[in-house]
Design a protein around this motif. Sequence first.
Motif, mmCIF file in Angstrom:
data_model
loop_
_atom_site.group_PDB
_atom_site.id
_atom_site.type_symbol
_atom_site.label_atom_id
_atom_site.label_comp_id
_atom_site.label_asym_id
_atom_site.label_seq_id
_atom_site.Cartn_x
_atom_site.Cartn_y
_atom_site.Cartn_z
ATOM 1 N N LEU A 66 0.823 -1.207 0.000
ATOM 2 C CA LEU A 66 0.000 0.000 0.000
ATOM 3 C C LEU A 66 0.863 1.265 0.000
ATOM 4 O O LEU A 66 0.559 2.229 -0.702
ATOM 5 C CB LEU A 66 -0.922 -0.019 1.221
ATOM 6 N N ASP A 67 1.958 1.266 0.757
ATOM 7 C CA ASP A 67 2.885 2.405 0.751
ATOM 8 C C ASP A 67 3.483 2.599 -0.642
ATOM 9 O O ASP A 67 3.606 3.725 -1.136
ATOM 10 C CB ASP A 67 4.006 2.215 1.772
ATOM 11 N N PHE A 68 3.881 1.509 -1.271
ATOM 12 C CA PHE A 68 4.433 1.569 -2.620
ATOM 13 C C PHE A 68 3.401 2.148 -3.597
ATOM 14 O O PHE A 68 3.695 3.052 -4.375
ATOM 15 C CB PHE A 68 4.856 0.173 -3.068
ATOM 16 N N LEU A 69 2.181 1.643 -3.533
ATOM 17 C CA LEU A 69 1.119 2.107 -4.430
ATOM 18 C C LEU A 69 0.793 3.572 -4.175
ATOM 19 O O LEU A 69 0.634 4.354 -5.115
ATOM 20 C CB LEU A 69 -0.124 1.226 -4.269
ATOM 21 N N GLY A 70 0.711 3.957 -2.910
ATOM 22 C CA GLY A 70 0.441 5.349 -2.574
ATOM 23 C C GLY A 70 1.497 6.291 -3.125
ATOM 24 O O GLY A 70 1.190 7.352 -3.680
ATOM 25 N N ALA A 71 2.769 5.901 -2.997
ATOM 26 C CA ALA A 71 3.864 6.720 -3.531
ATOM 27 C C ALA A 71 3.771 6.805 -5.047
ATOM 28 O O ALA A 71 3.974 7.875 -5.637
ATOM 29 C CB ALA A 71 5.209 6.131 -3.107
ATOM 30 N N ALA A 72 3.447 5.702 -5.687
ATOM 31 C CA ALA A 72 3.332 5.689 -7.148
ATOM 32 C C ALA A 72 2.199 6.600 -7.616
ATOM 33 O O ALA A 72 2.348 7.348 -8.583
ATOM 34 C CB ALA A 72 3.091 4.264 -7.630
ATOM 35 N N LEU A 73 1.089 6.547 -6.918
ATOM 36 C CA LEU A 73 -0.045 7.392 -7.301
ATOM 37 C C LEU A 73 0.273 8.871 -7.115
ATOM 38 O O LEU A 73 -0.115 9.701 -7.928
ATOM 39 C CB LEU A 73 -1.290 6.993 -6.508
ATOM 40 N N LYS A 74 1.002 9.195 -6.048
ATOM 41 C CA LYS A 74 1.400 10.602 -5.836
ATOM 42 C C LYS A 74 2.330 11.084 -6.936
ATOM 43 O O LYS A 74 2.379 12.268 -7.233
ATOM 44 C CB LYS A 74 2.057 10.769 -4.470
ATOM 45 N N ALA A 75 3.069 10.162 -7.528
ATOM 46 C CA ALA A 75 3.991 10.508 -8.615
ATOM 47 C C ALA A 75 3.296 10.458 -9.977
ATOM 48 O O ALA A 75 3.941 10.528 -11.003
ATOM 49 C CB ALA A 75 5.176 9.557 -8.609
ATOM 50 N N ASP A 76 1.978 10.335 -9.952
ATOM 51 C CA ASP A 76 1.178 10.256 -11.176
ATOM 52 C C ASP A 76 1.529 9.056 -12.036
ATOM 53 O O ASP A 76 1.479 9.118 -13.262
ATOM 54 C CB ASP A 76 1.290 11.547 -12.004
ATOM 55 N N GLU A 77 1.922 7.975 -11.384
ATOM 56 C CA GLU A 77 2.189 6.749 -12.124
ATOM 57 C C GLU A 77 0.876 6.184 -12.644
ATOM 58 O O GLU A 77 -0.193 6.438 -12.092
ATOM 59 C CB GLU A 77 2.858 5.707 -11.220
ATOM 60 N N ASN A 78 0.982 5.393 -13.681
ATOM 61 C CA ASN A 78 -0.193 4.782 -14.279
ATOM 62 C C ASN A 78 -0.509 3.479 -13.547
ATOM 63 O O ASN A 78 -0.348 2.395 -14.083
ATOM 64 C CB ASN A 78 0.049 4.547 -15.767
ATOM 65 N N MET A 79 -0.880 3.637 -12.272
ATOM 66 C CA MET A 79 -1.249 2.500 -11.439
ATOM 67 C C MET A 79 -2.688 2.691 -10.986
ATOM 68 O O MET A 79 -3.110 3.810 -10.706
ATOM 69 C CB MET A 79 -0.299 2.371 -10.257
ATOM 70 N N ASN A 80 -3.404 1.584 -10.935
ATOM 71 C CA ASN A 80 -4.842 1.636 -10.703
ATOM 72 C C ASN A 80 -5.287 0.518 -9.775
ATOM 73 O O ASN A 80 -4.598 -0.478 -9.617
ATOM 74 C CB ASN A 80 -5.572 1.471 -12.044
ATOM 75 N N ILE A 81 -6.470 0.703 -9.223
ATOM 76 C CA ILE A 81 -7.147 -0.342 -8.458
ATOM 77 C C ILE A 81 -8.109 -1.032 -9.416
ATOM 78 O O ILE A 81 -8.806 -0.367 -10.186
ATOM 79 C CB ILE A 81 -7.954 0.272 -7.284
ATOM 80 N N LEU A 82 -8.152 -2.352 -9.373
ATOM 81 C CA LEU A 82 -9.095 -3.130 -10.174
ATOM 82 C C LEU A 82 -9.626 -4.242 -9.282
ATOM 83 O O LEU A 82 -8.934 -5.224 -9.018
ATOM 84 C CB LEU A 82 -8.404 -3.713 -11.412
ATOM 85 N N SER A 83 -10.835 -4.056 -8.779
ATOM 86 C CA SER A 83 -11.361 -4.972 -7.778
ATOM 87 C C SER A 83 -12.789 -5.400 -8.107
ATOM 88 O O SER A 83 -13.586 -4.605 -8.599
ATOM 89 C CB SER A 83 -11.341 -4.281 -6.407
#
Length: 192
Positions: A66-83
């Motif tokens: 979650l920390d990794f994903l949060g940092a990536a999202l703050k950096a505007d990385e193209n990472m998403n939730i798919l649930s």
Amino acid sequence: MQKIEKQFPETSILGTGNKEGLIILKSDMRVYFDMDGTIAKWRDVPVEESRKPGYYTDLEPETELLDFLGAALKADENMNILSSYYTDTRALLEKKKWLDKYLPGISSSHCLFVPYGENKAEFVETMLHRKLGKMDILVDDHTPNLKRWETAGGTGVKWLNGINGKNGRFEGIRVGSVKELKAAFDEIEDRK
């Protein structure tokens, strides 16, 4: 939370700021993270229990991921939730509340929710108006989702959560830590 650095328009770097903690994501990488059993710790309970009110709201976070994903999202990385969610329960509302709590500020454009039983790969292809490619990556704990994703042309990465992955049904990339996930992203880029 990790320090974020940007260097080149076609690549972005996430990491702690030291050379060995960095990861380079190419701009054509699009990563989707499952929730329960991946960024949220799955409780091995009967299906009926997972349909009860409060089940999803009360799941503990998988903190490192979650920390990794949060940092990536703050950096505007193209990472998403798919649930996936049960349509006849409060699961969708509970999952959104969980995200508000553990990933505050996540844009709704980074959150895709699929009715339970629908194919995640087909759902994303419809959203993107194109077929999946090798740089479309699903990080998920559930083998059938990963197999359908890879059959559609994407790359699956199995998140090992301590409950799953004991019978070897998924033959693709398997990771159980952020360090292994970063190495997997490098491997995927090298295969391109």
